[in-house]
Design a protein around this motif. Structure first.
Motif, PDB file in Angstrom:
ATOM      1  N   ASN A  64      71.094   0.254 -35.204  1.00  0.00           N
ATOM      2  CA  ASN A  64      70.041  -0.258 -34.342  1.00  0.00           C
ATOM      3  C   ASN A  64      69.615  -1.660 -34.759  1.00  0.00           C
ATOM      4  O   ASN A  64      69.379  -1.930 -35.931  1.00  0.00           O
ATOM      5  N   ALA A  66      66.872  -3.242 -34.432  1.00  0.00           N
ATOM      6  CA  ALA A  66      65.551  -3.329 -35.058  1.00  0.00           C
ATOM      7  C   ALA A  66      65.624  -2.977 -36.537  1.00  0.00           C
ATOM      8  O   ALA A  66      64.925  -3.572 -37.372  1.00  0.00           O
ATOM      9  N   GLU A 399      57.295   1.184 -30.960  1.00  0.00           N
ATOM     10  CA  GLU A 399      57.952   0.575 -29.802  1.00  0.00           C
ATOM     11  C   GLU A 399      59.322   1.219 -29.601  1.00  0.00           C
ATOM     12  O   GLU A 399      60.013   1.568 -30.570  1.00  0.00           O
ATOM     13  N   VAL A 401      62.955   0.949 -29.261  1.00  0.00           N
ATOM     14  CA  VAL A 401      63.912  -0.097 -29.620  1.00  0.00           C
ATOM     15  C   VAL A 401      65.287   0.152 -28.999  1.00  0.00           C
ATOM     16  O   VAL A 401      66.184  -0.671 -29.119  1.00  0.00           O
TER      17      VAL A 401
END
Length: 420
Positions: A64, A66, A399, A401
């Motif tokens: 990911n 993030a 959030e 992501v």
């Protein structure tokens, strides 16, 4: 260390109740803790002290953006094994000069891309790869720094499928072959041999195999230098274990740091390590919801909406993941043998067999702990199931992501041929 704990009877990710995430995003959903990622990265840095060590995060453990960006902000580079991972790392903010390209089967296209981006290092594992890279780099007008991944014939790791240092492994080259290729590389255009690399496996708790591998490297450095070769860099790979069961003690990072200092530091080389799982495993959970409960042949089953396509480790590696109810169980609740499964049409879609745990009711939220490594990164669309959503938590903020995959996204690249 993980920042997932019960507060006021509910499971939290840092300061966010995970029930809130499940209600707004749905399940199955991966939830990552920025604080846990940061903690484990800094623990590795502390263990190494003032040594000249570059930490390249093993992207394969969690892809990911993030997650990669969170670690890049702390100074991490990236250990990659494909063009896609190189692109991910750069997109997430990792400078090309901090990227290592590993892997036993790099294609010409991948080598072209890696060289064109001026990445830090390519780890060579065969004579064909060496000569192909020389041709590619020469054609592009580049000189690519390389190291040779050597095979010390040291077995280590928590499972045969993640033990990579045996002499019969597909990875690396023998000591004798490495000497030949080092000399060969010095005659080729487009490449500059600067050192050696080793990676003997994953989930290593006992440090003795790592010590043996490092001693193997140190002796090779001395032998290469005695024959007039320059060696300025050693890549120590990764492999330090993450802990999936609280009662098991993890690797002693301070003792590991002392081993690196005692064996490698005196060689006066730049040192690189490539940790993955030890940083990400405990930084993630997989939220799921129970669909039905049933009894068959005297065995009690709980069927979840998460499946082996979301988290394949139990099916593939017989791996253990602690499973917690999102609503904290009342103390003293009797535990019953429970088999936890997913809805996929495979008997292998099983997370736990006859595990002693508090009863799970239909429509109840549960969390697979320590799911931040080789969870989403190994997920698939088996049974045409959409990929799970991914969420990042930072303190009291969270959030999405990566949104949950849609069916249009699954089918959008497919085409029914018109044979008329």
């Amino acid at each position: 260390m993980r920042h997932f704990n019960y507060k006021n009877g509910e499971l939290y990710a840092e300061n966010v109740p995970v029930r809130e995430i499940a209600e707004k995003v749905g399940t199955p959903t991966y939830v990552y803790s920025a604080a846990t990622l940061q903690h484990h990265f800094k623990a590795l840095q502390a263990a190494l002290g003032d040594l000249n060590v570059k930490i390249a995060f093993a992207v394969k453990s969690n892809t990911n953006s993030a997650v990669i960006a969170t670690l890049a902000a702390l100074g991490a580079g990236a250990d990659t094994v494909s063009e896609g991972e190189i692109r991910r790392a750069i997109r997430a903010g990792v400078a090309p000069e901090k990227i290592v390209f590993s892997g036993v089967g790099k294609t010409v296209r991948e080598l072209e891309y890696a060289v064109s981006q001026n990445i830090h290092q390519i780890n060579i594992e065969s004579i064909q790869e060496l000569e192909t890279l020389s041709e590619v780099a020469t054609r592009l007008g580049k000189i690519q720094k390389i190291v040779f991944r050597v095979n010390p014939d040291v077995a280590a790791g928590g499972h045969d499928k993640i033990s990579t240092g045996k002499k019969t492994s597909k990875f690396g080259i023998s000591k004798e072959r490495a000497f030949e290729l080092y000399a060969r590389a010095e005659t080729l255009n487009g490449v500059e041999p600067v050192g050696l690399a080793v990676h003997i496996g994953s989930q290593i708790i006992d440090l003795a195999p790592l010590k043996q591998a490092y001693e193997f490297l140190a002796q090779m450095v001395k032998d290469l230098r005695a024959n007039g070769h320059k060696v300025s860099r050693l890549d120590l790979g990764g492999g330090l274990a993450a802990i999936y069961q609280e009662e098991i003690e993890g690797p002693d990072l301070i003792a590991w740091g002392k081993i690196v200092r005692a064996i490698i530091h005196p060689l006066d080389v730049e040192i690189e390590i490539e940790p993955g799982r030890i940083i990400t495993a405990n930084a993630g959970i997989l939220l799921a919801r129970s669909i039905v409960t049933k009894e068959n042949g005297g065995r009690d089953f709980v069927v979840l909406d998460a499946a082996m396509n979301d988290l394949v480790r139990p099916a593939f590696y017989e791996a253990y993941h602690q499973l917690l109810a999102v609503k904290e169980p009342v103390k003293g609740t009797n535990k019953m043998p429970t088999t936890i499964v997913g809805p996929i049409c495979e008997t292998g879609d099983t997370f736990a067999v006859d595990r002693l745990m508090e009863p799970v009711a239909p429509d109840e939220l549960v969390a697979f702990m320590s799911a931040g490594a080789y969870g989403f990164s190994m997920a698939s669309n088996y049974n045409s199931r959409p990929l799970a959503a991914e969420v990042m938590v930072n303190g009291d903020k969270w959030e999405i992501v990566r949104p949950r995959q849609t069916y249009d996204e699954i089918f959008g690249m497919e085409k029914i041929p018109d044979w008329k």
